[in-house]
Motif scaffolding. Structure first.
Motif, PDB file in Angstrom:
ATOM      1  N   LYS A  29       0.654  -1.198   0.127  1.00 54.93           N
ATOM      2  CA  LYS A  29      -0.164  -0.088  -0.377  1.00 54.93           C
ATOM      3  C   LYS A  29       0.953   1.242  -0.085  1.00 54.93           C
ATOM      4  O   LYS A  29       1.919   1.239   0.636  1.00 54.93           O
ATOM      5  CB  LYS A  29      -0.961  -0.005   1.219  1.00 54.93           C
ATOM      6  N   ALA A  30       0.418   2.372  -0.776  1.00 55.41           N
ATOM      7  CA  ALA A  30       1.139   3.511  -0.653  1.00 55.41           C
ATOM      8  C   ALA A  30       1.232   4.174   0.652  1.00 55.41           C
ATOM      9  O   ALA A  30       0.367   3.890   1.589  1.00 55.41           O
ATOM     10  CB  ALA A  30       0.700   4.499  -1.748  1.00 55.41           C
ATOM     11  N   VAL A  31       2.266   4.867   0.916  1.00 57.52           N
ATOM     12  CA  VAL A  31       2.642   5.889   2.050  1.00 57.52           C
ATOM     13  C   VAL A  31       2.392   7.038   1.736  1.00 57.52           C
ATOM     14  O   VAL A  31       2.212   7.464   0.582  1.00 57.52           O
ATOM     15  CB  VAL A  31       3.712   5.494   2.782  1.00 57.52           C
ATOM     16  N   GLY A  32       2.076   7.904   3.037  1.00 58.40           N
ATOM     17  CA  GLY A  32       1.893   9.481   2.805  1.00 58.40           C
ATOM     18  C   GLY A  32       3.014  10.182   2.314  1.00 58.40           C
ATOM     19  O   GLY A  32       4.083   9.405   2.465  1.00 58.40           O
ATOM     20  N   GLY A  33       2.946  11.274   2.094  1.00 54.85           N
ATOM     21  CA  GLY A  33       3.986  12.428   1.566  1.00 54.85           C
ATOM     22  C   GLY A  33       4.984  12.425   2.507  1.00 54.85           C
ATOM     23  O   GLY A  33       6.068  12.779   2.202  1.00 54.85           O
ATOM     24  N   GLN A  34       4.529  12.622   3.798  1.00 55.15           N
ATOM     25  CA  GLN A  34       5.567  12.483   4.993  1.00 55.15           C
ATOM     26  C   GLN A  34       6.879  11.458   5.072  1.00 55.15           C
ATOM     27  O   GLN A  34       7.728  11.559   5.248  1.00 55.15           O
ATOM     28  CB  GLN A  34       5.119  13.073   6.391  1.00 55.15           C
ATOM     29  N   MET A  35       6.051  10.221   5.166  1.00 57.67           N
ATOM     30  CA  MET A  35       6.761   8.986   4.781  1.00 57.67           C
ATOM     31  C   MET A  35       7.589   8.899   3.498  1.00 57.67           C
ATOM     32  O   MET A  35       8.760   8.465   3.855  1.00 57.67           O
ATOM     33  CB  MET A  35       5.948   7.759   5.079  1.00 57.67           C
ATOM     34  N   ALA A  37       8.978  11.497   2.131  1.00 57.64           N
ATOM     35  CA  ALA A  37       9.990  12.416   1.994  1.00 57.64           C
ATOM     36  C   ALA A  37      11.124  11.665   3.017  1.00 57.64           C
ATOM     37  O   ALA A  37      12.381  12.171   2.667  1.00 57.64           O
ATOM     38  CB  ALA A  37       9.475  13.582   2.768  1.00 57.64           C
ATOM     39  N   ILE A  38      10.863  10.850   3.862  1.00 61.98           N
ATOM     40  CA  ILE A  38      12.060  10.310   4.591  1.00 61.98           C
ATOM     41  C   ILE A  38      13.022   9.561   3.436  1.00 61.98           C
ATOM     42  O   ILE A  38      14.441   9.723   3.973  1.00 61.98           O
ATOM     43  CB  ILE A  38      11.657   9.049   5.570  1.00 61.98           C
ATOM     44  N   GLY A  39      12.455   8.857   2.576  1.00 58.21           N
ATOM     45  CA  GLY A  39      13.587   8.370   1.466  1.00 58.21           C
ATOM     46  C   GLY A  39      13.872   6.906   1.657  1.00 58.21           C
ATOM     47  O   GLY A  39      14.861   6.454   1.002  1.00 58.21           O
ATOM     48  N   LEU A  40      13.165   6.185   2.922  1.00 59.23           N
ATOM     49  CA  LEU A  40      13.676   4.704   3.009  1.00 59.23           C
ATOM     50  C   LEU A  40      12.524   3.910   2.833  1.00 59.23           C
ATOM     51  O   LEU A  40      12.879   2.582   3.098  1.00 59.23           O
ATOM     52  CB  LEU A  40      14.341   4.917   4.455  1.00 59.23           C
ATOM     53  N   TYR A  41      11.471   4.455   2.670  1.00 51.83           N
ATOM     54  CA  TYR A  41      10.328   3.412   2.559  1.00 51.83           C
ATOM     55  C   TYR A  41       9.607   3.458   1.242  1.00 51.83           C
ATOM     56  O   TYR A  41       9.325   4.734   0.840  1.00 51.83           O
ATOM     57  CB  TYR A  41       9.425   3.670   3.670  1.00 51.83           C
ATOM     58  N   SER A  42       9.160   2.166   0.601  1.00 50.60           N
ATOM     59  CA  SER A  42       8.669   2.305  -0.622  1.00 50.60           C
ATOM     60  C   SER A  42       7.088   2.190  -0.496  1.00 50.60           C
ATOM     61  O   SER A  42       6.507   2.123  -1.421  1.00 50.60           O
ATOM     62  CB  SER A  42       9.499   0.992  -1.505  1.00 50.60           C
ATOM     63  N   GLY A  43       6.769   1.544   0.559  1.00 51.49           N
ATOM     64  CA  GLY A  43       5.243   1.572   1.077  1.00 51.49           C
ATOM     65  C   GLY A  43       4.939   1.107   2.250  1.00 51.49           C
ATOM     66  O   GLY A  43       5.808   0.876   3.214  1.00 51.49           O
ATOM     67  N   ALA A  44       3.896   0.338   2.610  1.00 53.75           N
ATOM     68  CA  ALA A  44       3.370  -0.150   3.610  1.00 53.75           C
ATOM     69  C   ALA A  44       2.600  -1.365   3.660  1.00 53.75           C
ATOM     70  O   ALA A  44       2.025  -1.829   2.250  1.00 53.75           O
ATOM     71  CB  ALA A  44       2.782   0.842   4.604  1.00 53.75           C
ATOM     72  N   THR A  45       2.314  -2.092   4.462  1.00 57.89           N
ATOM     73  CA  THR A  45       1.284  -3.331   4.360  1.00 57.89           C
ATOM     74  C   THR A  45       0.641  -3.666   5.648  1.00 57.89           C
ATOM     75  O   THR A  45       1.326  -3.243   6.561  1.00 57.89           O
ATOM     76  CB  THR A  45       2.129  -4.709   3.577  1.00 57.89           C
ATOM     77  N   VAL A  46      -0.342  -4.522   5.672  1.00 58.96           N
ATOM     78  CA  VAL A  46      -1.063  -4.832   6.834  1.00 58.96           C
ATOM     79  C   VAL A  46      -0.762  -6.409   6.937  1.00 58.96           C
ATOM     80  O   VAL A  46      -1.164  -6.963   6.135  1.00 58.96           O
ATOM     81  CB  VAL A  46      -2.504  -4.389   6.881  1.00 58.96           C
ATOM     82  N   LEU A  47      -0.124  -6.747   8.135  1.00 60.09           N
ATOM     83  CA  LEU A  47       0.154  -8.129   8.304  1.00 60.09           C
ATOM     84  C   LEU A  47      -1.213  -8.828   8.595  1.00 60.09           C
ATOM     85  O   LEU A  47      -2.228  -8.302   9.060  1.00 60.09           O
ATOM     86  CB  LEU A  47       1.029  -8.326   9.365  1.00 60.09           C
ATOM     87  N   GLY A  48      -0.889 -10.194   8.858  1.00 64.09           N
ATOM     88  CA  GLY A  48      -2.422 -11.107   9.038  1.00 64.09           C
ATOM     89  C   GLY A  48      -2.840 -10.664  10.402  1.00 64.09           C
ATOM     90  O   GLY A  48      -3.762 -10.889  10.939  1.00 64.09           O
ATOM     91  N   THR A  51      -1.266  -5.607  12.393  1.00 63.09           N
ATOM     92  CA  THR A  51       0.077  -4.916  12.633  1.00 63.09           C
ATOM     93  C   THR A  51       0.535  -4.325  11.234  1.00 63.09           C
ATOM     94  O   THR A  51       0.454  -4.626  10.051  1.00 63.09           O
ATOM     95  CB  THR A  51       1.165  -5.532  12.958  1.00 63.09           C
ATOM     96  N   VAL A  52       0.374  -2.810  11.092  1.00 67.87           N
ATOM     97  CA  VAL A  52       0.917  -2.311   9.821  1.00 67.87           C
ATOM     98  C   VAL A  52       2.670  -2.304   9.784  1.00 67.87           C
ATOM     99  O   VAL A  52       3.286  -2.080  10.960  1.00 67.87           O
ATOM    100  CB  VAL A  52       0.577  -0.766   9.886  1.00 67.87           C
ATOM    101  N   ALA A  53       2.949  -2.703   9.002  1.00 66.28           N
ATOM    102  CA  ALA A  53       4.630  -2.992   8.604  1.00 66.28           C
ATOM    103  C   ALA A  53       5.218  -1.964   7.424  1.00 66.28           C
ATOM    104  O   ALA A  53       4.600  -1.907   6.467  1.00 66.28           O
ATOM    105  CB  ALA A  53       5.147  -4.256   8.555  1.00 66.28           C
ATOM    106  N   LEU A  54       6.086  -1.152   7.887  1.00 63.87           N
ATOM    107  CA  LEU A  54       6.618  -0.372   6.482  1.00 63.87           C
ATOM    108  C   LEU A  54       7.650  -1.433   5.630  1.00 63.87           C
ATOM    109  O   LEU A  54       8.270  -2.128   6.213  1.00 63.87           O
ATOM    110  CB  LEU A  54       7.429   0.660   7.274  1.00 63.87           C
ATOM    111  N   ILE A  55       7.432  -1.078   4.460  1.00 66.40           N
ATOM    112  CA  ILE A  55       8.373  -1.625   3.541  1.00 66.40           C
ATOM    113  C   ILE A  55       9.693  -0.884   3.048  1.00 66.40           C
ATOM    114  O   ILE A  55       9.703   0.350   2.778  1.00 66.40           O
ATOM    115  CB  ILE A  55       7.733  -2.066   2.410  1.00 66.40           C
ATOM    116  N   LEU A  56      10.687  -1.532   3.365  1.00 67.20           N
ATOM    117  CA  LEU A  56      11.936  -0.784   3.238  1.00 67.20           C
ATOM    118  C   LEU A  56      12.206  -0.720   1.733  1.00 67.20           C
ATOM    119  O   LEU A  56      12.142  -1.473   0.929  1.00 67.20           O
ATOM    120  CB  LEU A  56      13.188  -1.492   3.909  1.00 67.20           C
TER     121      LEU A  56
END
Length: 248
Positions: A29-35, A37-48, A51-56
């Motif tokens: 899933k896409a992340v917001g503009g603030q995330m 801007a950090i430049g280290l995350y390509s998206g996010a996902t919801v685990l089973g 829990t929300v996990a960020l994707i490096l």
């Protein structure tokens, strides 16, 4: 220590993690503009378990790692170059000259083409700049006492001149007195400097200023290194210039 070995753009690098939990199929899933801007995350996902996990962003991590490696290598190369330059400077032979006010300067001997004596009455003016006729050319003059703020004697009949020549161009550096030629190796060196200096060192048991030769040359002839000659050649015989005292 657990290291995850990652690959990006044909390069491998290690990522230190606390532990590896599991592998999963995920929906990105896409992340917001603030995330972003950090430049280290390509998206996010919801685990089973919800829990929300960020994707490096592996490529971004790789670029940062390689950039840091490159910077460290460049810093190391620069440090080695500076150390080599300092070592080379210490091995140089230096010409010691007095410039007034009890001050002494050291000039690398390999930048000295000739030592001359010029009668003060032979110094002429081009605009606000002092010049002297020398071997069929008009040499611009820089007086080191004025250049370095020493202001030595002004009523001398004969000037001690260090001639620097390169690629068919020359400048005349005026000092108060030629003192000695010494080895450039110094037991004590310092980065204490001032305008027109590269630092200082103890040479001949006295604190000696290390001249920024390039700055002195540019003070005499601002176009010296530009490749556009400014010296005007003359067919007349130089006046007021003695025979050479030293050639190197």
């Amino acid at each position: 220590m657990v290291i995850a070995v990652l690959r990006s753009e044909g390069r491998r690098f290690g990522l230190v993690v606390d532990r590896v939990i599991n592998t999963e199929e995920i929906v990105v899933k896409a992340v917001g503009g603030q995330m972003k801007a950090i430049g280290l995350y390509s998206g996010a996902t919801v685990l089973g378990d919800g829990t929300v996990a960020l994707i490096l962003d592996v490529q971004a991590l790789a670029r940062r790692a390689l950039r840091a490696e490159t910077n460290e290598r460049q810093d190391s190369q620069k440090a080695a170059a500076h150390a080599a330059a300092a070592s080379e400077t210490e091995r140089q032979r230096m010409l010691l000259a007095a410039i007034g006010g009890g001050r002494r300067v050291a000039i690398p001997l390999d930048t000295v083409t000739r030592l001359e004596q010029v009668r003060t009455e032979s110094v002429e003016k081009v605009g606000n700049r002092e010049v002297v006729q020398y071997r069929g050319a008009i040499l611009p003059i820089v007086r080191l006492d004025r250049h370095l703020g020493a202001y030595g004697e002004t009523d001398r009949e004969v000037l001690e001149v260090i001639v620097y020549a390169d690629h068919g161009r020359s400048v005349a550096i005026v000092v108060e007195e030629i003192l000695d030629i010494v080895d450039g190796e110094a037991a004590v060196r310092s980065d204490i400097d001032d305008l027109g200096l590269l630092g200082s060192a103890v040479l001949g048991d006295k604190v000696t200023e290390l001249l920024d030769v390039r700055a002195a040359i540019l003070a005499a002839d601002p176009q010296f290194y530009s490749g556009h000659p400014t010296a005007l050649h003359s067919s007349s015989t130089p006046t007021g210039v003695s025979d050479s005292l030293l050639e190197v």
